[in-house]
Each structure stands twice: as C-alpha cells, then as structure tokens.
Design a protein around this motif. Structure first.
Motif, mmCIF file in Angstrom:
data_model
loop_
_atom_site.group_PDB
_atom_site.id
_atom_site.type_symbol
_atom_site.label_atom_id
_atom_site.label_comp_id
_atom_site.label_asym_id
_atom_site.label_seq_id
_atom_site.Cartn_x
_atom_site.Cartn_y
_atom_site.Cartn_z
ATOM 1 N N LEU A 60 -7.385 -3.163 47.082
ATOM 2 C CA LEU A 60 -5.758 -3.464 47.261
ATOM 3 C C LEU A 60 -5.334 -4.965 47.381
ATOM 4 N N ALA A 61 -6.166 -5.268 48.267
ATOM 5 C CA ALA A 61 -5.958 -7.126 48.277
ATOM 6 C C ALA A 61 -6.104 -7.707 47.018
ATOM 7 N N SER A 62 -6.961 -7.346 46.144
ATOM 8 C CA SER A 62 -7.133 -8.137 44.976
ATOM 9 C C SER A 62 -5.911 -7.595 43.790
ATOM 10 N N MET A 63 -5.540 -6.606 44.115
ATOM 11 C CA MET A 63 -4.387 -5.900 43.044
ATOM 12 C C MET A 63 -2.888 -6.678 43.676
ATOM 13 N N ASP A 64 -2.882 -6.828 45.036
ATOM 14 C CA ASP A 64 -1.792 -7.588 45.562
ATOM 15 C C ASP A 64 -1.451 -9.062 45.171
ATOM 16 N N ALA A 65 -2.833 -9.655 44.988
ATOM 17 C CA ALA A 65 -3.087 -11.222 44.813
ATOM 18 C C ALA A 65 -2.500 -11.353 43.322
ATOM 19 N N LYS A 66 -2.723 -10.202 42.401
ATOM 20 C CA LYS A 66 -2.402 -10.461 41.117
ATOM 21 C C LYS A 66 -0.886 -10.161 40.753
ATOM 22 N N ASN A 67 -0.209 -9.236 41.515
ATOM 23 C CA ASN A 67 1.063 -8.886 41.571
ATOM 24 C C ASN A 67 1.576 -8.722 43.054
ATOM 25 N N PRO A 68 2.110 -9.848 43.488
ATOM 26 C CA PRO A 68 2.518 -9.725 45.002
ATOM 27 C C PRO A 68 3.725 -9.027 45.443
ATOM 28 N N SER A 69 4.640 -8.532 44.460
ATOM 29 C CA SER A 69 5.699 -7.870 44.551
ATOM 30 C C SER A 69 5.610 -6.483 44.394
ATOM 31 N N MET A 70 4.356 -6.158 43.964
ATOM 32 C CA MET A 70 4.062 -4.545 43.605
ATOM 33 C C MET A 70 4.060 -3.850 44.949
ATOM 34 N N ILE A 71 3.217 -4.219 46.068
ATOM 35 C CA ILE A 71 2.889 -3.399 47.110
ATOM 36 C C ILE A 71 3.611 -4.078 48.409
ATOM 37 N N LYS A 72 4.412 -2.998 49.123
ATOM 38 C CA LYS A 72 5.297 -3.850 50.166
ATOM 39 C C LYS A 72 4.367 -4.089 51.302
ATOM 40 N N SER B 70 -2.363 -0.905 37.587
ATOM 41 C CA SER B 70 -3.075 -1.947 38.146
ATOM 42 C C SER B 70 -4.192 -1.219 38.949
ATOM 43 N N PHE B 71 -4.286 -0.016 39.468
ATOM 44 C CA PHE B 71 -5.285 0.532 40.091
ATOM 45 C C PHE B 71 -6.568 0.606 38.936
ATOM 46 N N SER B 72 -6.125 1.513 37.919
ATOM 47 C CA SER B 72 -6.930 1.647 36.753
ATOM 48 C C SER B 72 -7.483 0.273 36.369
ATOM 49 N N GLU B 73 -6.887 -0.863 36.243
ATOM 50 C CA GLU B 73 -7.507 -1.860 35.574
ATOM 51 C C GLU B 73 -8.304 -2.303 36.654
ATOM 52 N N ALA B 74 -7.973 -2.476 37.895
ATOM 53 C CA ALA B 74 -8.976 -2.970 39.041
ATOM 54 C C ALA B 74 -10.395 -2.329 39.240
ATOM 55 N N LEU C 12 4.671 1.757 48.813
ATOM 56 C CA LEU C 12 5.452 1.141 47.308
ATOM 57 C C LEU C 12 6.803 1.288 47.344
ATOM 58 N N SER C 13 7.684 0.692 46.804
ATOM 59 C CA SER C 13 8.855 0.940 46.315
ATOM 60 C C SER C 13 8.521 2.138 45.252
ATOM 61 N N SER C 14 9.371 3.207 45.247
ATOM 62 C CA SER C 14 9.305 4.296 44.163
ATOM 63 C C SER C 14 9.590 3.736 42.740
ATOM 64 N N ASN C 15 9.876 2.593 42.545
ATOM 65 C CA ASN C 15 10.046 2.305 40.977
ATOM 66 C C ASN C 15 8.692 1.625 40.741
ATOM 67 N N ASN C 16 7.845 1.429 41.551
ATOM 68 C CA ASN C 16 6.597 0.724 41.269
ATOM 69 C C ASN C 16 5.238 1.616 41.187
ATOM 70 N N HIS C 17 5.580 2.628 41.226
ATOM 71 C CA HIS C 17 4.263 3.825 40.938
ATOM 72 C C HIS C 17 3.615 3.604 39.706
ATOM 73 N N ASP C 18 4.312 3.547 38.686
ATOM 74 C CA ASP C 18 3.713 3.432 37.310
ATOM 75 C C ASP C 18 2.968 1.958 37.326
ATOM 76 N N ALA C 19 3.691 1.091 37.816
ATOM 77 C CA ALA C 19 2.937 -0.060 37.606
ATOM 78 C C ALA C 19 1.509 -0.209 38.614
ATOM 79 N N PHE C 20 1.722 0.403 39.714
ATOM 80 C CA PHE C 20 0.701 0.509 40.582
ATOM 81 C C PHE C 20 -0.448 1.423 39.753
#
Length: 568
Positions: A404-416, A440-444, A429-437
């Motif tokens: 999660l930390a690596s995902m947050d570093a790549k996209n700082p606004s995605m995870i609250k 990102s989770f899959s890519e990580a 998460l904000s509800s509108n960030n679910h698909d982006a998460f």
C-alpha cells in the motif's frame, strides 16, 4: 481444492537428547535449534528501557501519579486494543493512579485511532491532563496535534508500522519506530503496553513506592497477543505461555473465564487456539458490530454474574456477526462468479466492494477469501460519509502494508489513509477512487513471482508407528504456544481406511490403520470434510493431519485431525 504436500527439510540443531527425535525435528523446523530458545521465564524478557521513548513515557507517568493527574487511555476496537486498555486500567489503578478512565472511539463515528473528532469528544466529556494511546496512535498526526492545541500531553504506545512522518507526541513507545534498538519488533499492542508497565514498575520501585505483581495481568496479554495474530517469536512466546499457565491455573479475570465457559471450553485445558478461535471472536464482535466498551467492561469486572451476562451478550453478538459474514462471503463469491474467474484466470489479488457490506466485518471476509484462494484480498464497505473503508489480508511473501505504501507513493491522492502490518492492513478511499485503486493494486502485484500464489501444505513429514501415542500428542500440545509464525505441527502418512461415518452433517469420524502396523487403529476427525473425495473401506489414503488430544467426559484419547485425504 487439493493442495500439494511439501515436506520440511531436516535442519541442523543442537537440542539436547531430553527431547525425542520427533520433537527435535518439529522444533528445528521452526527455527528453535538450541535449548535456551525454549526458555519461557519472565526473567528472559528484554529490558523495556531499550525501547525508544520509554524513559520519556515513564517519567511523565511518574509525574502524573505524583500529581494525581487525570489520565485517559485511548483504546482501539479490536481484541488487542481491548486487552491493552483493560491491562493499563487494571495496572494503573493497582499502582495507585486514582484518576484513570478510558475511551474507545466508535469505528462508525470516529473511525480508527486518535482522530481529531475523538480528541474533541474526550476533552469535552472527561477533560484529561494526559492521553495514552494503546494499539493505535502512530499514524494519528492530526489527532495528536489537536490534543496538543488543547494543552494535553500524549503518550503513544503502538506496534503498527509508522509512516515517514510521526505524530508530535510527548513520547512514542513503538518498537517499529525508526532508530528503536529494542530487538523484538513483533509485539502486539498489548505487549508494548505490558513492557511500559514493567518499566513503570521499576521506576516506582526505585522511588520507594509500593509495587504490584504484573504477572497477574498476563492472561490479558496472552489473549491480545494471540488474537492479533502477531508472530509467536521468543518474546511473544514467553508472554503467551505465561498467560496460558495462569488461565489454566484459574488465575484469570472473570471476563476471560466466562468467555471460555460460554465457548464450552474448560479453562484447565486452555491452549492458544482456544483464545484465537473461541474467545477472541466473541470479544471482537463487540467492536465489529457495536461498541468495544462492552468488551472492555467484561475484562475489567470482578463480578462473576456481571461477567457471565456480558459474555452471553457477546456470544449472541458473535452469532449475528457470523450470519453477516456468511452473507457477505456468499455475495463476494457471487461477484467472482459473475466475472467468470476460474483457477487458471484468478488474478494475483482480489479487491471487492458491495454497497450493502458491513464495515465491521470486511476484514473477516477478506481473511476467508484469502484462505480459500491464496491471494491478497481487500474488501471494501461504505461508511456514513460515503468513504470506502477497506480491510486487507495477505499471504506469506507479500507485505501488504508496504504494498500500500508503494501504491501511495506512486499516486499520493488515491488513498486517504492506510496502515497495518505485513499480513493485515486497513485503508480509506474516496468512493470515486475505487476503480483506480483496483488497477493500481493489480499493477503492484504484477511483479510478484507466481510461486507465492501456489498454496501447499508444509508438512513435518511422516510419523513412525511408535509415535502414534497419546503421550506424543500431549508433548506437542504442551511444547509451545502454537500460532502465527509458529505453526502447529502438521504431518502426512498413508493409512488404510477401516471405518467412517458422518457426524453433525458436515464432519467425518474415521478409523484408520497405520500402513506399517496394520493392527494399530487410529481414531480421526475431519471437520467440514471434502464431499467430492470417494471414500471406500480398506482403501489406502494419503492424509495430511495434526496429532491432537481429544477430550470427552474427562477422558483423554489420541485423535488425528484430518486436513486433506487423497486416494492412493
């Protein structure tokens, strides 16, 4: 799904011949290769003052006692948080702190940890001089800032992994904070709190003040440690084994005694799995569905009747929790079925959301799916403000909090917000960030080796005919507290099936004959047996099993607990 059996390789060791070859093999397989590693005395615990921030915390507590300042313990809504809170409440009062209370933020109102809203509520309701967090606080930057603005000192005691920025607390006691020389990093929150008490007692003793026997609280420490699924390394094994000894001797608080009773467990026979599978879920049910205050009150009361009533209430609440969990798991399976995912197309991680899911139960569903599919799983539910609260569980080799930390570093606004451990983590998460998460989770996980996703049984090998004995099962039972990072021994042998019958609709009672000694008949139980396996009398089956002591009407007998059977 059948899992391959992998035998542990024999490891070199220097264990004495006081242990049988089988016990030596089991221990060495778990990294215990010298007798001193089996020490379980409290005198083997490391000096708590090695923990960074401990001296500052203790000095402030000594001052608070001298001034009889008002202290509020800021708890958490799981079993680790509840036992940590009860531990400090009981110990502080016994040590002569006369103005101590606690506050547990409601997960549905305040969320996790020392939030600004929680600080406001505590300040309004209790006007403390000092706040002490237990099992939380390491990520509460805004909450600590709010407390400081109100003139409150804050001592953070926690065990969760810190972010790059730490809260501006008076003292932080957490073995995982940067530059902390304390060697045992796997303590649960209640273990950190217990070490705070050891250090505090030492300081009070040096000041000539009366002290108390801290061993009386080890039942709470054992429960919280086992419930939080931290690895049972040397330090944690001492805490858990000592706590279990007290429970078995009847020297436990009424709350634990009644939770065991309502679970139909004899306290004299308590093992670590009783705490993790019977006691902890009932205690956790309060925090998952309602308010953990009820659970903490259970651990604080000395009234047998009141404790029995509270334990019965929590047992009923746990039944409701199981019903919710079953419904959510069925819905999760339905979502996966709609995606037409099979074993060959299963992604490396599962990330699921349903608008009707209960945020107090998402972690349990994630755990169930993780066990079934052997994948990291994150389950989301919606909170009252429209945010998505996620709870994740991982598998060996994939550090979920770091992911999660690596995902947050790549996209700082995605995870609250996020936090946790290697095997479990929470996030918002904000509800509108679910698909982006999800993307990102899959890519990580793309770069993680396929070998991590192959579930298997890790066996200690075959047992010789001479070791199929009640004495051996008792040796294994009493050898160590088994649990996370110290798995209960698992074996595999080929047996001849002599008898079998279904019990309780979902379980199987079996009689097996040892292949190298056909006259030796062994009783076995297979819980939630695999109905797809064709069972034929006098046929050979390769079994994965545990060697256990079966208790029935005050009689003890040897029993094999089957995990998997394969014809052949």
């Amino acid at each position: 799904m059948l899992k391959p059996v992998i035998s542990r390789q024999k490891a070199d060791h220097k264990l004495s011949d006081a242990h049988s070859p089988l016990i030596q093999h089991i221990l060495s397989n778990r990294g215990i290769r010298e007798d001193h590693q089996l020490a379980q005395g409290l005198d083997q615990l490391t000096d708590p003052f090695l923990m960074k921030g401990m001296r500052l915390a203790v000095d402030r507590l000594v001052e608070a006692k001298a001034q009889q300042e008002k202290i509020v313990i800021m708890g958490d809504f799981d079993a680790d948080g509840a036992t940590s809170t009860a531990l400090l409440m009981r110990a502080f009062q016994d040590l002569g702190f006369n103005a101590v209370s606690f506050f547990v933020p409601d997960r549905f109102t305040f969320g996790y940890g020392l939030s600004e809203q929680a600080v406001d509520a505590v300040f309004t309701q209790q006007t403390p001089d000092l706040l002490i967090t237990v099992d939380n606080g390491i990520s509460s930057i805004d909450g600590v800032k709010k407390a400081n603005s109100l003139g409150l000192d804050v001592i953070v005691t926690d065990h969760h992994l810190p972010a790059q920025t730490l809260p501006n607390a008076l003292a932080i006691v957490n073995p995982n904070q940067p530059d902390c020389p304390f060697p045992h990093k796997t303590l649960a929150g209640v273990g950190v709190a217990f070490h705070l008490l050891i250090a505090l007692r030492k300081a009070l003793k040096e000041a000539g003040e009366p002290i108390v026997n801290l061993a009386q609280y080890l039942d709470l420490v054992a429960l919280g440690t086992v419930a939080d699924l931290v690895p049972l390394d040397f330090c944690n094994r001492i805490l858990v084994s000592q706590g279990l000894k007290r429970i078995r001797a009847g020297k436990t608080c009424e709350g634990i005694k009644q939770l065991l009773a309502v679970s139909k467990k004899d306290h004299r026979l308590t093992v670590s799995s009783d705490l993790s599978f019977s006691v902890a879920p009932k205690l956790n049910a309060a925090g998952r569905l309602e308010d953990m205050t009820q659970g903490i009150m259970l651990l604080l009361t000395d009234s047998e009747g009141f404790a029995a009533d509270l334990a019965a209430d929590l047992s009923q609440l746990n039944i409701e929790r199981r019903q919710i969990e079953t419904k959510m798991q069925d819905e999760a399976e339905a979502i996966l079925a709609e995606l037409n995912i099979d074993e060959s197309t299963l992604p490396k991680g599962l990330c699921l959301y349903h608008p009707d899911w209960h945020q107090g139960v998402v972690g349990l569903v994630a755990s169930r799916l993780k066990e079934k599919y052997h994948r990291p799983v994150i389950i989301f539910a919606e909170d009252d403000e429209g945010h998505l609260k996620g709870s994740g569980r991982s598998i060996t080799g994939i550090h979920l909090r770091d992911l999660l930390a690596s995902m947050d570093a790549k996209n700082p606004s995605m995870i609250k917000a996020f936090g946790g451990h290697a095997m479990a983590a929470g996030l918002t998460l904000s509800s509108n960030n679910h698909d982006a998460f999800k993307k990102s989770f899959s890519e990580a996980l793309d770069s993680v080796s396929e070998s991590h996703f192959q579930a298997s049984w890790l066996s200690d090998g075959a047992i010789a005919s001479k070791d199929f004995h009640l004495y051996t099962a008792k040796q294994i039972r009493d050898l160590l507290p088994w649990g996370q990072g110290m798995p209960e021994p698992l074996f595999d042998n080929t047996f001849v099936l002599k008898q079998f019958r279904v019990v309780g609709e979902k379980h199987l009672k079996l009689t097996l004959a040892s292949q190298d000694n056909p006259s030796q008949l062994l009783e076995a139980i297979w819980f939630f047996y695999d109905e797809t396996i064709e069972l034929i009398k006098d046929r050979s089956y390769h079994c994965v099993y545990r060697l256990q002591v079966n208790y029935f009407r005050d009689n003890e007998t040897l029993q094999l607990q089957i995990e998997q059977m394969v014809s052949g």
